[in-house]
Design an enzyme around this catalytic site. Structure first.
Site, mmCIF file in Angstrom:
data_model
loop_
_atom_site.group_PDB
_atom_site.id
_atom_site.type_symbol
_atom_site.label_atom_id
_atom_site.label_comp_id
_atom_site.label_asym_id
_atom_site.label_seq_id
_atom_site.Cartn_x
_atom_site.Cartn_y
_atom_site.Cartn_z
ATOM 1 N N HIS A 128 -4.419 -5.009 0.438
ATOM 2 C CA HIS A 128 -5.377 -3.971 0.066
ATOM 3 C C HIS A 128 -4.804 -3.058 -1.004
ATOM 4 O O HIS A 128 -3.683 -3.251 -1.476
ATOM 5 C CB HIS A 128 -5.832 -3.187 1.303
ATOM 6 N N CYS A 140 0.807 -3.877 6.130
ATOM 7 C CA CYS A 140 0.085 -4.687 5.147
ATOM 8 C C CYS A 140 0.856 -4.733 3.826
ATOM 9 O O CYS A 140 1.897 -4.111 3.673
ATOM 10 C CB CYS A 140 -1.295 -4.077 4.900
#
Length: 164
Positions: A128, A140
């Protein structure tokens, strides 16, 4: 490794003969991922989906799905929906996919602990948008917005995320 792989190195991510600065989890890399540890799991992960905010951007790839106002991601290891996309109202622990900030305007989903999640092994290793250079994630991998969009437009069904 294949030329279509996203390959994380100690200083950047390599994809299609280009190098992209990125950030990883505040817990660094791990071989023993646990829910809430903030670490990014080593391994070879398949890309299994792409989500985007249609109110903020054009569809980034023909296979991307829109994020709606009630879309959430379950991060409750005690619930059967752990590490799956769910819809509000959802009374268990979750992460809102439609955020006020731009971090999840475009989300590339990996197969980390999915589709059959092992309870407590960690949920949702996404690719992301970053909060900024050097600002870690909760596990992430994150990029500058323009780099993320460039990558998203070029990944294919066979693309893998390789974290050595």
């Amino acid at each position: 490794m294949k030329p279509t792989d996203l390959v994380l190195t100690p200083t950047h991510l390599r994809f299609m003969n280009r190098r992209f600065p990125c950030t990883i989890g505040r817990g660094g890399l791990t071989d023993r991922k646990k829910e809430g540890d903030g670490a990014t799991p080593r391994g070879t992960h398949r890309i299994v989906g792409m989500l985007y905010r249609p109110d903020r951007m054009a569809r980034p790839a023909d296979w991307a799905l829109p994020i709606g106002p009630s879309d959430l991601w379950s991060d409750d290891p005690s619930h059967e929906d752990y590490n799956l996309m769910v819809r509000a109202p959802y009374p268990y622990s979750h992460e809102r996919l439609r955020r006020a900030d731009p971090m999840y305007d475009l989300v590339i989903l990996t197969d980390w602990n999915w589709p059959y999640a092992v309870k407590g092994r960690g949920s949702a290793i996404f690719i992301h948008q970053w909060r900024g250079p050097g600002r870690p994630t909760a596990g992430c991998i994150a990029f500058r917005r323009d780099h993320l969009r460039w990558i998203a437009a070029r990944i294919r069904h066979e693309t893998r995320l390789v974290i050595a």
